[in-house]
Design a protein around this motif. Structure first.
Motif, mmCIF file in Angstrom:
data_model
loop_
_atom_site.group_PDB
_atom_site.id
_atom_site.type_symbol
_atom_site.label_atom_id
_atom_site.label_comp_id
_atom_site.label_asym_id
_atom_site.label_seq_id
_atom_site.Cartn_x
_atom_site.Cartn_y
_atom_site.Cartn_z
ATOM 1 N N SER A 87 -12.487 24.260 19.513
ATOM 2 C CA SER A 87 -11.855 23.144 20.267
ATOM 3 C C SER A 87 -10.156 22.950 19.620
ATOM 4 C CB SER A 87 -12.646 22.046 19.756
ATOM 5 O OG SER A 87 -12.524 21.708 18.430
ATOM 6 N N ILE A 88 -9.684 23.833 19.103
ATOM 7 C CA ILE A 88 -8.256 23.883 18.739
ATOM 8 C C ILE A 88 -7.600 25.240 19.118
ATOM 9 C CG2 ILE A 88 -6.832 23.859 16.544
ATOM 10 C CD1 ILE A 88 -9.224 22.711 15.124
ATOM 11 N N GLU A 89 -6.385 24.785 19.476
ATOM 12 C CA GLU A 89 -5.603 26.138 19.715
ATOM 13 C C GLU A 89 -4.227 25.944 18.856
ATOM 14 O OE1 GLU A 89 -4.302 29.497 22.156
ATOM 15 O OE2 GLU A 89 -6.133 28.776 21.557
ATOM 16 N N LEU A 90 -4.354 26.987 17.857
ATOM 17 C CA LEU A 90 -3.334 27.153 17.223
ATOM 18 C C LEU A 90 -2.290 28.136 17.698
ATOM 19 C CD1 LEU A 90 -1.245 26.798 14.647
ATOM 20 C CD2 LEU A 90 -3.156 27.959 13.198
ATOM 21 N N SER A 91 -1.070 27.872 18.072
ATOM 22 C CA SER A 91 -0.458 29.033 18.671
ATOM 23 C C SER A 91 1.072 29.268 17.884
ATOM 24 C CB SER A 91 0.081 28.555 20.153
ATOM 25 O OG SER A 91 0.799 27.342 19.763
ATOM 26 N N LYS A 141 -5.728 20.040 19.266
ATOM 27 C CA LYS A 141 -6.912 19.934 18.792
ATOM 28 C C LYS A 141 -7.723 18.874 19.761
ATOM 29 C CE LYS A 141 -9.788 18.232 14.825
ATOM 30 N NZ LYS A 141 -9.802 17.618 13.352
ATOM 31 N N ILE A 142 -8.760 19.117 20.446
ATOM 32 C CA ILE A 142 -9.458 18.124 21.235
ATOM 33 C C ILE A 142 -10.169 17.240 20.383
ATOM 34 C CG2 ILE A 142 -11.484 17.958 23.168
ATOM 35 C CD1 ILE A 142 -10.611 20.740 23.954
ATOM 36 N N MET A 143 -9.800 15.791 20.561
ATOM 37 C CA MET A 143 -10.531 14.659 20.056
ATOM 38 C C MET A 143 -11.180 13.954 21.134
ATOM 39 S SD MET A 143 -9.226 15.297 16.621
ATOM 40 C CE MET A 143 -9.128 13.552 16.109
ATOM 41 N N ASN A 144 -12.087 12.976 20.488
ATOM 42 C CA ASN A 144 -12.825 12.178 21.164
ATOM 43 C C ASN A 144 -12.013 10.816 21.103
ATOM 44 O OD1 ASN A 144 -15.009 13.690 22.340
ATOM 45 N ND2 ASN A 144 -16.122 13.445 20.334
ATOM 46 N N ALA A 145 -11.711 10.131 22.318
ATOM 47 C CA ALA A 145 -11.124 8.875 22.221
ATOM 48 C C ALA A 145 -12.123 7.795 21.948
ATOM 49 C CB ALA A 145 -10.365 8.706 23.504
ATOM 50 N N ARG A 146 -11.494 6.660 21.320
ATOM 51 C CA ARG A 146 -12.146 5.376 21.364
ATOM 52 C C ARG A 146 -12.430 4.829 22.696
ATOM 53 N NH1 ARG A 146 -7.807 2.938 17.645
ATOM 54 N NH2 ARG A 146 -7.843 1.386 19.264
ATOM 55 N N ASP A 147 -13.798 4.194 22.888
ATOM 56 C CA ASP A 147 -13.955 3.303 23.883
ATOM 57 C C ASP A 147 -13.189 2.593 24.745
ATOM 58 O OD1 ASP A 147 -16.789 4.716 23.846
ATOM 59 O OD2 ASP A 147 -17.506 3.016 22.851
ATOM 60 N N CYS A 148 -12.011 2.176 23.810
ATOM 61 C CA CYS A 148 -11.332 1.087 24.563
ATOM 62 C C CYS A 148 -10.283 1.864 25.680
ATOM 63 C CB CYS A 148 -10.413 0.267 23.631
ATOM 64 S SG CYS A 148 -9.350 1.388 22.612
ATOM 65 N N PHE A 149 -9.985 3.189 25.465
ATOM 66 C CA PHE A 149 -8.979 3.727 26.235
ATOM 67 C C PHE A 149 -9.592 4.371 27.802
ATOM 68 C CE2 PHE A 149 -7.344 4.877 22.040
ATOM 69 C CZ PHE A 149 -6.092 4.312 22.161
ATOM 70 N N GLN A 150 -8.653 4.615 28.614
ATOM 71 C CA GLN A 150 -9.124 5.062 29.848
ATOM 72 C C GLN A 150 -9.592 6.407 30.098
ATOM 73 O OE1 GLN A 150 -5.694 4.128 32.445
ATOM 74 N NE2 GLN A 150 -5.921 1.911 31.884
ATOM 75 N N PHE A 151 -9.404 7.364 28.928
ATOM 76 C CA PHE A 151 -9.757 8.651 28.723
ATOM 77 C C PHE A 151 -10.685 8.668 27.773
ATOM 78 C CE2 PHE A 151 -5.771 7.356 26.426
ATOM 79 C CZ PHE A 151 -6.066 7.976 25.515
ATOM 80 N N SER A 152 -11.580 9.597 27.739
ATOM 81 C CA SER A 152 -12.715 9.942 26.764
ATOM 82 C C SER A 152 -12.319 10.877 25.783
ATOM 83 C CB SER A 152 -13.947 10.476 27.495
ATOM 84 O OG SER A 152 -13.680 11.662 28.104
ATOM 85 N N TYR A 200 0.221 22.185 26.376
ATOM 86 C CA TYR A 200 -0.059 21.309 27.422
ATOM 87 C C TYR A 200 -0.635 21.958 28.451
ATOM 88 C CZ TYR A 200 3.630 17.752 26.257
ATOM 89 O OH TYR A 200 4.458 16.838 25.848
ATOM 90 N N ASN A 201 -0.531 23.147 28.575
ATOM 91 C CA ASN A 201 -1.336 24.112 29.646
ATOM 92 C C ASN A 201 -2.675 24.538 28.919
ATOM 93 O OD1 ASN A 201 0.733 24.077 31.668
ATOM 94 N ND2 ASN A 201 1.710 25.643 30.537
ATOM 95 N N TRP A 202 -2.774 24.740 27.590
ATOM 96 C CA TRP A 202 -4.154 24.898 26.815
ATOM 97 C C TRP A 202 -5.029 23.422 27.248
ATOM 98 C CZ3 TRP A 202 -6.806 22.412 22.982
ATOM 99 C CH2 TRP A 202 -7.992 23.330 22.631
ATOM 100 N N SER A 203 -4.304 22.372 26.924
ATOM 101 C CA SER A 203 -5.175 21.110 27.074
ATOM 102 C C SER A 203 -5.615 20.984 28.545
ATOM 103 C CB SER A 203 -4.318 20.102 26.598
ATOM 104 O OG SER A 203 -3.912 20.036 25.326
ATOM 105 N N MET A 204 -4.692 21.206 29.432
ATOM 106 C CA MET A 204 -5.092 21.075 30.922
ATOM 107 C C MET A 204 -6.212 21.693 31.338
ATOM 108 S SD MET A 204 -1.605 19.901 32.742
ATOM 109 C CE MET A 204 -0.598 21.417 32.663
ATOM 110 N N SER A 205 -6.174 23.328 30.859
ATOM 111 C CA SER A 205 -7.226 24.130 31.105
ATOM 112 C C SER A 205 -8.506 23.700 30.582
ATOM 113 C CB SER A 205 -6.902 25.668 30.629
ATOM 114 O OG SER A 205 -7.157 25.592 29.218
ATOM 115 N N LYS A 206 -8.726 23.017 29.735
ATOM 116 C CA LYS A 206 -9.959 22.227 29.100
ATOM 117 C C LYS A 206 -10.124 21.121 29.804
ATOM 118 C CE LYS A 206 -10.356 25.447 26.013
ATOM 119 N NZ LYS A 206 -11.093 26.399 26.072
ATOM 120 N N GLY A 207 -9.219 20.509 30.815
ATOM 121 C CA GLY A 207 -9.492 19.326 31.493
ATOM 122 C C GLY A 207 -9.096 17.844 30.745
ATOM 123 N N ILE A 208 -8.238 18.251 29.745
ATOM 124 C CA ILE A 208 -7.639 17.156 29.078
ATOM 125 C C ILE A 208 -6.168 16.891 29.503
ATOM 126 C CG2 ILE A 208 -6.997 16.704 26.747
ATOM 127 C CD1 ILE A 208 -9.956 16.949 26.812
#
Length: 157
Positions: free
Chosen positions: A51-55, A70-81, A109-117
């Motif tokens: 869940s982490i891409e170190l480049s 690093k993919i993180m879970n967002a708090r419930d108050c945000f529009q994104f999970s 950015y591209n790595w994140s988008m490839s993960k749906g983030i």
């Protein structure tokens, strides 16, 4: 030419030097950092965690910079999970101003988008004007300023 690739354990010695560079640069901006040797990251973990891409950025075969998402879970108050938290953003001094940071950020950015983030966040000291400018160049905006007080040193009004 700047090439971006995932970091490997073979890069560990350079990455440890980069981590020292980050801490040395940030120590004057944060009086709470230890003065003796300290570490921010578990670099082998960052390299091996799915869940982490170190480049790293290479210029003419030399590692010039690094950063991770690093993919993180967002708090419930945000529009994104989930969101990608960027950290360990570092460019060697002799490569600064040459597009290394932008290439690393675009890669992350591209790595994140490839993960749906699609939400990207990071933290930066407000006095680190060079870093703030670099992040603004890749589309980032300030949303929150963290404040602190050490109550041991606070005088009563």
């Amino acid at each position: 030419m700047i090439t971006i690739r995932p970091a490997t354990l073979d890069d560990l010695s350079v990455l440890l030097e980069f981590e020292k560079g980050v801490i040395d640069a940030e120590r004057p901006m944060d009086e709470t950092l230890k003065q003796e040797d300290t570490y921010y990251y578990d670099i082998p973990f960052l390299i091996n965690q799915p869940s982490i891409e170190l480049s790293v950025a290479e210029v003419d075969g030399f590692i010039a910079g690094c950063g991770f998402a690093k993919i993180m879970n967002a708090r419930d108050c945000f529009q994104f999970s989930q969101y990608s938290y960027l950290g360990f953003m570092f460019t060697k001094e002799e490569y600064r101003g040459k597009g290394v940071n932008k290439k690393i950020m675009d890669y992350l950015y591209n790595w994140s988008m490839s993960k749906g983030i699609y939400e990207i966040r990071l933290e930066v000291y407000p006095s680190n004007n060079a870093a703030i400018k670099a992040y603004e160049k890749v589309g980032m905006k300030t949303t929150m300023l963290t404040m602190r007080v050490d109550l041991r040193n606070k005088k009563s009004p």
